[in-house]
Design a protein around this motif. Structure first.
Motif, PDB file in Angstrom:
ATOM      1  N   ILE A 128       1.312  16.370   1.243  1.00 20.72           N
ATOM      2  CA  ILE A 128       2.607  16.528   0.567  1.00 20.72           C
ATOM      3  C   ILE A 128       3.115  15.228  -0.047  1.00 20.72           C
ATOM      4  CG2 ILE A 128       5.022  17.211   0.865  1.00 20.72           C
ATOM      5  CD1 ILE A 128       4.047  19.182   3.011  1.00 20.72           C
ATOM      6  N   PRO A 129       3.155  14.104   0.695  1.00 24.02           N
ATOM      7  CA  PRO A 129       3.628  12.853   0.085  1.00 24.02           C
ATOM      8  C   PRO A 129       2.764  12.389  -1.083  1.00 24.02           C
ATOM      9  CG  PRO A 129       3.625  12.673   2.482  1.00 24.02           C
ATOM     10  CD  PRO A 129       2.889  13.936   2.131  1.00 24.02           C
ATOM     11  N   LEU A 130       1.471  12.712  -1.048  1.00 18.66           N
ATOM     12  CA  LEU A 130       0.574  12.330  -2.142  1.00 18.66           C
ATOM     13  C   LEU A 130       0.882  13.132  -3.408  1.00 18.66           C
ATOM     14  CD1 LEU A 130      -2.852  12.197  -0.257  1.00 18.66           C
ATOM     15  CD2 LEU A 130      -1.311  10.285  -0.755  1.00 18.66           C
ATOM     16  N   ALA A 131       1.293  14.365  -3.217  1.00 20.78           N
ATOM     17  CA  ALA A 131       1.518  15.258  -4.353  1.00 20.78           C
ATOM     18  C   ALA A 131       2.892  15.088  -4.989  1.00 20.78           C
ATOM     19  CB  ALA A 131       1.332  16.710  -3.911  1.00 20.78           C
ATOM     20  N   ILE A 132       3.900  14.769  -4.189  1.00 21.78           N
ATOM     21  CA  ILE A 132       5.266  14.780  -4.723  1.00 21.78           C
ATOM     22  C   ILE A 132       5.741  13.427  -5.244  1.00 21.78           C
ATOM     23  CG2 ILE A 132       5.937  16.728  -3.269  1.00 21.78           C
ATOM     24  CD1 ILE A 132       7.258  14.881  -1.354  1.00 21.78           C
ATOM     25  N   ALA A 133       4.997  12.357  -4.961  1.00 12.09           N
ATOM     26  CA  ALA A 133       5.403  11.031  -5.440  1.00 12.09           C
ATOM     27  C   ALA A 133       5.051  10.855  -6.912  1.00 12.09           C
ATOM     28  CB  ALA A 133       4.729   9.946  -4.614  1.00 12.09           C
ATOM     29  N   ASP A 134       5.791   9.979  -7.581  1.00 14.41           N
ATOM     30  CA  ASP A 134       5.454   9.636  -8.965  1.00 14.41           C
ATOM     31  C   ASP A 134       4.143   8.862  -9.007  1.00 14.41           C
ATOM     32  OD1 ASP A 134       7.807  10.702 -10.313  1.00 14.41           O
ATOM     33  OD2 ASP A 134       8.915   9.105  -9.309  1.00 14.41           O
ATOM     34  N   GLU A 135       3.991   7.925  -8.049  1.00  9.04           N
ATOM     35  CA  GLU A 135       2.771   7.123  -7.991  1.00  9.04           C
ATOM     36  C   GLU A 135       2.408   6.812  -6.543  1.00  9.04           C
ATOM     37  OE1 GLU A 135       2.347   4.493 -11.922  1.00  9.04           O
ATOM     38  OE2 GLU A 135       4.063   3.874 -10.697  1.00  9.04           O
ATOM     39  N   VAL A 136       1.118   6.721  -6.297  1.00  9.66           N
ATOM     40  CA  VAL A 136       0.604   6.418  -4.955  1.00  9.66           C
ATOM     41  C   VAL A 136      -0.017   5.024  -4.958  1.00  9.66           C
ATOM     42  CG1 VAL A 136      -1.080   7.065  -3.175  1.00  9.66           C
ATOM     43  CG2 VAL A 136       0.201   8.845  -4.411  1.00  9.66           C
ATOM     44  N   ILE A 137       0.332   4.225  -3.951  1.00  8.34           N
ATOM     45  CA  ILE A 137      -0.258   2.901  -3.784  1.00  8.34           C
ATOM     46  C   ILE A 137      -1.161   2.935  -2.559  1.00  8.34           C
ATOM     47  CG2 ILE A 137       0.198   0.462  -3.313  1.00  8.34           C
ATOM     48  CD1 ILE A 137       2.909   0.812  -4.722  1.00  8.34           C
ATOM     49  N   LEU A 138      -2.437   2.602  -2.750  1.00 12.23           N
ATOM     50  CA  LEU A 138      -3.396   2.611  -1.650  1.00 12.23           C
ATOM     51  C   LEU A 138      -3.421   1.254  -0.958  1.00 12.23           C
ATOM     52  CD1 LEU A 138      -6.349   4.353  -3.536  1.00 12.23           C
ATOM     53  CD2 LEU A 138      -4.767   5.436  -1.923  1.00 12.23           C
ATOM     54  N   VAL A 139      -3.430   1.262   0.361  1.00 14.79           N
ATOM     55  CA  VAL A 139      -3.527   0.029   1.139  1.00 14.79           C
ATOM     56  C   VAL A 139      -4.935  -0.048   1.714  1.00 14.79           C
ATOM     57  CG1 VAL A 139      -2.586  -1.333   3.046  1.00 14.79           C
ATOM     58  CG2 VAL A 139      -1.083   0.161   1.711  1.00 14.79           C
ATOM     59  N   VAL A 140      -5.625  -1.146   1.390  1.00 12.80           N
ATOM     60  CA  VAL A 140      -7.025  -1.311   1.784  1.00 12.80           C
ATOM     61  C   VAL A 140      -7.193  -2.614   2.552  1.00 12.80           C
ATOM     62  CG1 VAL A 140      -9.391  -1.444   0.934  1.00 12.80           C
ATOM     63  CG2 VAL A 140      -7.704  -0.113  -0.326  1.00 12.80           C
ATOM     64  N   ASN A 141      -7.981  -2.582   3.610  1.00  7.85           N
ATOM     65  CA  ASN A 141      -8.348  -3.794   4.341  1.00  7.85           C
ATOM     66  C   ASN A 141      -9.705  -4.282   3.843  1.00  7.85           C
ATOM     67  OD1 ASN A 141      -6.968  -2.629   7.503  1.00  7.85           O
ATOM     68  ND2 ASN A 141      -6.016  -3.809   5.872  1.00  7.85           N
ATOM     69  N   PRO A 142     -10.056  -5.544   4.089  1.00  7.69           N
ATOM     70  CA  PRO A 142     -11.324  -6.087   3.578  1.00  7.69           C
ATOM     71  C   PRO A 142     -12.550  -5.639   4.366  1.00  7.69           C
ATOM     72  CG  PRO A 142     -10.167  -7.775   4.793  1.00  7.69           C
ATOM     73  CD  PRO A 142      -9.240  -6.593   4.727  1.00  7.69           C
ATOM     74  N   GLU A 143     -12.741  -4.321   4.438  1.00  8.18           N
ATOM     75  CA  GLU A 143     -13.921  -3.756   5.094  1.00  8.18           C
ATOM     76  C   GLU A 143     -14.400  -2.562   4.284  1.00  8.18           C
ATOM     77  OE1 GLU A 143     -11.388  -2.929   8.055  1.00  8.18           O
ATOM     78  OE2 GLU A 143     -11.200  -5.041   8.576  1.00  8.18           O
ATOM     79  N   ILE A 144     -15.697  -2.352   4.277  1.00 11.26           N
ATOM     80  CA  ILE A 144     -16.275  -1.236   3.523  1.00 11.26           C
ATOM     81  C   ILE A 144     -15.710   0.099   4.009  1.00 11.26           C
ATOM     82  CG2 ILE A 144     -18.398   0.048   3.071  1.00 11.26           C
ATOM     83  CD1 ILE A 144     -18.176  -2.471   1.443  1.00 11.26           C
ATOM     84  N   SER A 145     -15.569   0.259   5.315  1.00  9.62           N
ATOM     85  CA  SER A 145     -15.069   1.531   5.845  1.00  9.62           C
ATOM     86  C   SER A 145     -13.674   1.843   5.327  1.00  9.62           C
ATOM     87  CB  SER A 145     -15.066   1.499   7.381  1.00  9.62           C
ATOM     88  OG  SER A 145     -14.227   0.469   7.859  1.00  9.62           O
ATOM     89  N   SER A 146     -12.836   0.825   5.208  1.00 11.24           N
ATOM     90  CA  SER A 146     -11.481   1.019   4.693  1.00 11.24           C
ATOM     91  C   SER A 146     -11.517   1.465   3.240  1.00 11.24           C
ATOM     92  CB  SER A 146     -10.676  -0.278   4.833  1.00 11.24           C
ATOM     93  OG  SER A 146      -9.378  -0.126   4.307  1.00 11.24           O
ATOM     94  N   MET A 147     -12.419   0.874   2.463  1.00 11.17           N
ATOM     95  CA  MET A 147     -12.534   1.233   1.054  1.00 11.17           C
ATOM     96  C   MET A 147     -13.023   2.672   0.893  1.00 11.17           C
ATOM     97  SD  MET A 147     -14.441  -0.801  -2.017  1.00 11.17           S
ATOM     98  CE  MET A 147     -16.075  -0.608  -1.326  1.00 11.17           C
ATOM     99  N   VAL A 148     -13.984   3.069   1.709  1.00 10.21           N
ATOM    100  CA  VAL A 148     -14.502   4.438   1.641  1.00 10.21           C
ATOM    101  C   VAL A 148     -13.401   5.442   1.975  1.00 10.21           C
ATOM    102  CG1 VAL A 148     -16.090   6.083   2.695  1.00 10.21           C
ATOM    103  CG2 VAL A 148     -16.883   3.781   2.128  1.00 10.21           C
ATOM    104  N   ASP A 149     -12.615   5.134   3.000  1.00 15.92           N
ATOM    105  CA  ASP A 149     -11.513   6.027   3.379  1.00 15.92           C
ATOM    106  C   ASP A 149     -10.449   6.077   2.287  1.00 15.92           C
ATOM    107  OD1 ASP A 149     -12.647   6.724   5.805  1.00 15.92           O
ATOM    108  OD2 ASP A 149     -11.706   5.071   6.885  1.00 15.92           O
ATOM    109  N   ALA A 150     -10.196   4.939   1.647  1.00 16.94           N
ATOM    110  CA  ALA A 150      -9.220   4.901   0.554  1.00 16.94           C
ATOM    111  C   ALA A 150      -9.700   5.744  -0.624  1.00 16.94           C
ATOM    112  CB  ALA A 150      -8.984   3.460   0.117  1.00 16.94           C
ATOM    113  N   LEU A 151     -11.009   5.738  -0.850  1.00 21.44           N
ATOM    114  CA  LEU A 151     -11.571   6.544  -1.930  1.00 21.44           C
ATOM    115  C   LEU A 151     -11.323   8.029  -1.684  1.00 21.44           C
ATOM    116  CD1 LEU A 151     -13.198   6.852  -4.516  1.00 21.44           C
ATOM    117  CD2 LEU A 151     -15.295   6.758  -3.130  1.00 21.44           C
ATOM    118  N   LYS A 152     -11.468   8.452  -0.432  1.00 24.42           N
ATOM    119  CA  LYS A 152     -11.197   9.850  -0.091  1.00 24.42           C
ATOM    120  C   LYS A 152      -9.739  10.193  -0.372  1.00 24.42           C
ATOM    121  CE  LYS A 152     -14.616   9.857   3.666  1.00 24.42           C
ATOM    122  NZ  LYS A 152     -14.770   9.908   5.144  1.00 24.42           N
TER     123      LYS A 152
END
Length: 263
Positions: A128-152
Protein backbone atom coordinates in the motif's frame (compact mmCIF):
# COMPACT_ATOMS: atom_id res chain seq x y z
CA UNK A 1 1.49 21.08 -3.90
CA UNK A 2 1.79 18.22 -1.43
CA UNK A 3 4.38 15.53 -2.17
CA UNK A 4 4.29 12.10 -0.56
CA UNK A 5 7.47 10.04 -0.26
CA UNK A 6 7.61 6.42 0.85
CA UNK A 7 10.94 5.38 2.36
CA UNK A 8 11.35 1.68 1.58
CA UNK A 9 13.88 -1.14 1.69
CA UNK A 10 13.91 -4.75 0.66
CA UNK A 11 14.99 -5.96 4.09
CA UNK A 12 14.92 -4.84 7.70
CA UNK A 13 17.88 -3.22 9.40
CA UNK A 14 18.93 -0.88 6.60
CA UNK A 15 18.32 2.23 8.70
CA UNK A 16 15.09 3.10 6.88
CA UNK A 17 13.20 4.34 9.94
CA UNK A 18 16.12 6.38 11.24
CA UNK A 19 16.48 7.97 7.81
CA UNK A 20 12.74 8.72 7.63
CA UNK A 21 12.85 10.49 10.99
CA UNK A 22 15.98 12.50 10.21
CA UNK A 23 14.88 13.52 6.73
CA UNK A 24 11.47 14.56 8.02
CA UNK A 25 13.05 16.54 10.84
CA UNK A 26 15.31 18.48 8.47
CA UNK A 27 12.51 19.10 5.97
CA UNK A 28 10.54 20.70 8.80
CA UNK A 29 13.62 22.72 9.75
CA UNK A 30 13.84 23.97 6.16
CA UNK A 31 10.33 25.40 6.44
CA UNK A 32 8.26 22.58 4.97
CA UNK A 33 5.15 21.51 6.89
CA UNK A 34 6.23 17.88 7.20
CA UNK A 35 4.43 14.82 8.51
CA UNK A 36 6.01 11.41 9.12
CA UNK A 37 3.64 8.44 9.24
CA UNK A 38 4.70 5.00 10.46
CA UNK A 39 3.02 2.59 8.06
CA UNK A 40 5.11 -0.32 9.34
CA UNK A 41 2.22 -1.29 11.58
CA UNK A 42 3.55 -4.70 12.54
CA UNK A 43 7.06 -3.65 13.57
CA UNK A 44 6.37 -0.03 14.48
CA UNK A 45 9.59 1.77 15.36
CA UNK A 46 9.12 5.49 14.75
CA UNK A 47 7.43 5.92 18.13
CA UNK A 48 10.33 4.15 19.83
CA UNK A 49 12.95 6.17 17.95
CA UNK A 50 11.34 9.45 19.05
CA UNK A 51 10.22 8.43 22.55
CA UNK A 52 6.54 8.24 21.60
CA UNK A 53 6.04 4.56 22.37
CA UNK A 54 3.57 5.22 25.21
CA UNK A 55 1.30 7.78 23.59
CA UNK A 56 -2.44 7.09 24.08
CA UNK A 57 -3.52 7.19 20.42
CA UNK A 58 -1.61 5.84 17.39
CA UNK A 59 -2.29 5.03 13.76
CA UNK A 60 -3.53 1.64 14.95
CA UNK A 61 -6.52 3.21 16.69
CA UNK A 62 -7.23 5.43 13.69
CA UNK A 63 -7.23 2.50 11.26
CA UNK A 64 -9.42 0.53 13.65
CA UNK A 65 -12.02 3.32 13.58
CA UNK A 66 -11.55 4.11 17.26
CA UNK A 67 -9.99 7.58 16.91
CA UNK A 68 -9.62 10.44 14.46
CA UNK A 69 -6.31 11.14 12.75
CA UNK A 70 -6.00 14.48 14.56
CA UNK A 71 -5.73 12.58 17.86
CA UNK A 72 -2.73 10.58 16.60
CA UNK A 73 -0.54 13.52 15.54
CA UNK A 74 2.38 14.49 17.79
CA UNK A 75 5.01 17.19 17.42
CA UNK A 76 8.65 16.21 17.09
CA UNK A 77 11.95 18.12 16.76
CA UNK A 78 11.90 21.31 14.65
CA UNK A 79 8.11 21.09 14.51
CA UNK A 80 7.89 17.93 12.40
CA UNK A 81 4.54 16.18 12.90
CA UNK A 82 4.66 12.47 13.71
CA UNK A 83 1.96 9.83 13.37
CA UNK A 84 3.32 6.71 15.09
CA UNK A 85 1.93 3.21 14.95
CA UNK A 86 1.50 1.36 18.23
CA UNK A 87 3.66 -1.39 19.67
CA UNK A 88 0.68 -3.46 20.82
CA UNK A 89 0.04 -6.67 18.87
CA UNK A 90 -3.66 -6.35 19.67
CA UNK A 91 -3.68 -2.88 18.15
CA UNK A 92 -1.96 -4.22 15.05
CA UNK A 93 -4.57 -6.95 14.66
CA UNK A 94 -7.41 -4.43 14.92
CA UNK A 95 -5.93 -1.97 12.41
CA UNK A 96 -7.19 -2.15 8.84
CA UNK A 97 -4.48 -0.98 6.39
CA UNK A 98 -7.10 -0.60 3.67
CA UNK A 99 -8.15 2.63 5.41
CA UNK A 100 -4.67 4.11 5.00
CA UNK A 101 -5.59 5.88 1.78
CA UNK A 102 -8.51 7.64 3.47
CA UNK A 103 -6.27 8.75 6.32
CA UNK A 104 -3.77 10.15 3.83
CA UNK A 105 -6.49 12.21 2.16
CA UNK A 106 -7.00 14.01 5.46
CA UNK A 107 -3.31 14.47 6.16
CA UNK A 108 -2.32 15.92 2.78
CA UNK A 109 -4.68 18.81 3.36
CA UNK A 110 -2.46 19.90 6.25
CA UNK A 111 1.10 19.48 5.00
CA UNK A 112 3.65 20.18 2.28
CA UNK A 113 5.48 16.86 2.53
CA UNK A 114 4.30 13.50 3.86
CA UNK A 115 6.87 10.79 4.55
CA UNK A 116 5.66 7.20 4.86
CA UNK A 117 7.99 4.79 6.63
CA UNK A 118 7.11 1.53 4.87
CA UNK A 119 7.39 -2.04 6.16
CA UNK A 120 10.52 -3.83 4.99
CA UNK A 121 10.19 -6.69 2.57
CA UNK A 122 7.30 -7.76 0.38
CA UNK A 123 3.98 -8.11 2.15
CA UNK A 124 0.34 -7.13 1.73
CA UNK A 125 0.69 -4.25 4.18
CA UNK A 126 3.91 -3.15 2.52
CA UNK A 127 2.38 -2.81 -0.95
CA UNK A 128 0.00 0.00 0.00
CA UNK A 129 2.66 2.64 0.87
CA UNK A 130 4.51 1.80 -2.36
CA UNK A 131 1.39 2.32 -4.44
CA UNK A 132 -0.07 5.46 -2.88
CA UNK A 133 3.07 7.61 -2.61
CA UNK A 134 4.07 10.10 -5.29
CA UNK A 135 7.63 8.76 -5.17
CA UNK A 136 9.47 5.92 -3.45
CA UNK A 137 13.01 6.26 -2.09
CA UNK A 138 14.93 3.00 -1.69
CA UNK A 139 17.38 2.61 1.20
CA UNK A 140 20.30 0.33 0.39
CA UNK A 141 23.25 -0.85 2.49
CA UNK A 142 26.67 -1.60 0.93
CA UNK A 143 26.01 -5.32 0.49
CA UNK A 144 24.91 -7.35 -2.51
CA UNK A 145 22.03 -8.91 -0.57
CA UNK A 146 20.64 -5.47 0.26
CA UNK A 147 20.79 -4.45 -3.39
CA UNK A 148 19.01 -7.62 -4.52
CA UNK A 149 16.24 -7.05 -1.97
CA UNK A 150 15.94 -3.41 -3.06
CA UNK A 151 15.55 -4.58 -6.65
CA UNK A 152 12.59 -6.74 -5.62
CA UNK A 153 11.03 -3.73 -3.92
CA UNK A 154 11.60 -1.60 -7.01
CA UNK A 155 9.95 -4.21 -9.25
CA UNK A 156 6.98 -4.50 -6.87
CA UNK A 157 6.64 -0.71 -6.76
CA UNK A 158 6.45 -0.52 -10.53
CA UNK A 159 4.00 -3.43 -10.68
CA UNK A 160 1.54 -1.57 -8.44
CA UNK A 161 1.95 1.67 -10.38
CA UNK A 162 4.39 3.43 -8.08
CA UNK A 163 7.34 5.62 -9.08
CA UNK A 164 10.93 5.36 -7.81
CA UNK A 165 12.66 8.67 -7.07
CA UNK A 166 16.05 7.11 -6.40
CA UNK A 167 18.17 5.22 -3.89
CA UNK A 168 20.12 6.28 -0.81
CA UNK A 169 23.24 4.33 0.10
CA UNK A 170 23.21 4.16 3.89
CA UNK A 171 26.05 3.17 6.23
CA UNK A 172 28.71 3.57 3.55
CA UNK A 173 32.27 2.91 4.72
CA UNK A 174 35.79 3.64 3.55
CA UNK A 175 36.58 -0.08 3.47
CA UNK A 176 36.03 -2.07 0.31
CA UNK A 177 32.40 -3.14 0.08
CA UNK A 178 30.41 -5.50 -2.10
CA UNK A 179 28.55 -2.64 -3.71
CA UNK A 180 29.33 0.65 -5.44
CA UNK A 181 27.33 3.61 -6.67
CA UNK A 182 27.77 2.44 -10.25
CA UNK A 183 26.55 -1.05 -9.35
CA UNK A 184 23.46 0.29 -7.57
CA UNK A 185 22.53 2.52 -10.51
CA UNK A 186 23.23 -0.23 -13.03
CA UNK A 187 21.26 -2.97 -11.30
CA UNK A 188 18.39 -0.91 -9.88
CA UNK A 189 18.15 1.42 -12.85
CA UNK A 190 17.72 4.42 -10.56
CA UNK A 191 19.90 7.34 -9.52
CA UNK A 192 21.71 7.34 -6.17
CA UNK A 193 20.48 10.57 -4.59
CA UNK A 194 22.57 10.39 -1.42
CA UNK A 195 25.42 8.65 0.35
CA UNK A 196 25.26 8.51 4.15
CA UNK A 197 28.41 7.30 5.93
CA UNK A 198 28.41 4.70 8.67
CA UNK A 199 28.52 7.00 11.70
CA UNK A 200 28.53 5.97 15.39
CA UNK A 201 26.81 9.25 16.20
CA UNK A 202 23.60 7.87 14.70
CA UNK A 203 23.54 5.13 17.34
CA UNK A 204 24.50 7.59 20.07
CA UNK A 205 21.64 9.89 19.11
CA UNK A 206 19.26 6.91 19.03
CA UNK A 207 20.09 6.18 22.67
CA UNK A 208 18.75 9.66 23.48
CA UNK A 209 15.68 9.05 21.27
CA UNK A 210 16.70 12.11 19.27
CA UNK A 211 17.47 12.47 15.54
CA UNK A 212 21.19 12.69 14.79
CA UNK A 213 20.58 15.94 12.87
CA UNK A 214 19.46 17.45 16.18
CA UNK A 215 21.76 15.75 18.68
CA UNK A 216 24.95 15.77 16.60
CA UNK A 217 24.31 18.23 13.75
CA UNK A 218 27.99 18.40 12.76
CA UNK A 219 28.44 14.63 12.43
CA UNK A 220 29.18 13.06 9.02
CA UNK A 221 25.78 11.36 8.74
CA UNK A 222 23.89 14.50 9.80
CA UNK A 223 25.68 16.64 7.21
CA UNK A 224 24.77 14.26 4.38
CA UNK A 225 21.16 13.93 5.53
CA UNK A 226 20.90 17.73 5.54
CA UNK A 227 22.09 17.80 1.93
CA UNK A 228 19.49 15.25 0.84
CA UNK A 229 16.72 17.10 2.70
CA UNK A 230 17.78 20.43 1.17
CA UNK A 231 17.63 18.89 -2.29
CA UNK A 232 14.15 17.49 -1.66
CA UNK A 233 12.94 20.75 -0.12
CA UNK A 234 14.37 22.75 -3.00
CA UNK A 235 16.27 25.10 -0.75
CA UNK A 236 19.74 26.52 -1.28
CA UNK A 237 21.75 25.62 1.79
CA UNK A 238 25.27 27.01 1.92
CA UNK A 239 28.12 24.78 3.02
CA UNK A 240 28.62 26.79 6.20
CA UNK A 241 24.96 26.26 7.12
CA UNK A 242 25.54 22.51 6.95
CA UNK A 243 27.95 22.91 9.89
CA UNK A 244 30.56 21.08 7.88
CA UNK A 245 33.58 20.93 10.18
CA UNK A 246 36.46 18.51 10.64
CA UNK A 247 34.28 15.74 9.21
CA UNK A 248 34.78 17.27 5.75
CA UNK A 249 37.99 15.35 5.12
CA UNK A 250 36.31 12.07 6.05
CA UNK A 251 33.37 12.75 3.73
CA UNK A 252 35.68 13.74 0.89
CA UNK A 253 37.65 10.51 1.29
CA UNK A 254 34.46 8.45 1.42
CA UNK A 255 33.00 10.04 -1.70
CA UNK A 256 36.30 9.77 -3.55
CA UNK A 257 36.62 6.10 -2.61
CA UNK A 258 33.11 5.28 -3.84
CA UNK A 259 33.49 7.22 -7.08
CA UNK A 260 36.77 5.43 -7.87
CA UNK A 261 34.94 2.09 -7.70
CA UNK A 262 32.50 3.35 -10.30
CA UNK A 263 35.24 3.40 -12.92
Amino acid sequence: MVVTYTIASGKGGTGKTTLSVNLGTMLAHYGKETYIMDTDMGMANIGIVLGLENVPVTLHEVLAGKASISEAIYEGPFGVKVIPSGISLQGFQNADPEHLHDVMKEIIQQCDILILDAPAGISRDGVIPLAIADEVILVVNPEISSMVDALKTKILTELVGGKIKGAILNRATLEKTDISIHKIEEVLGVKVIGIIPDDPNVRRASAYKTPVVVKYPNSPAAVEIKKIAAEIAGVDVKEKELNKDSNEKFLDRLTSSIIKRRK
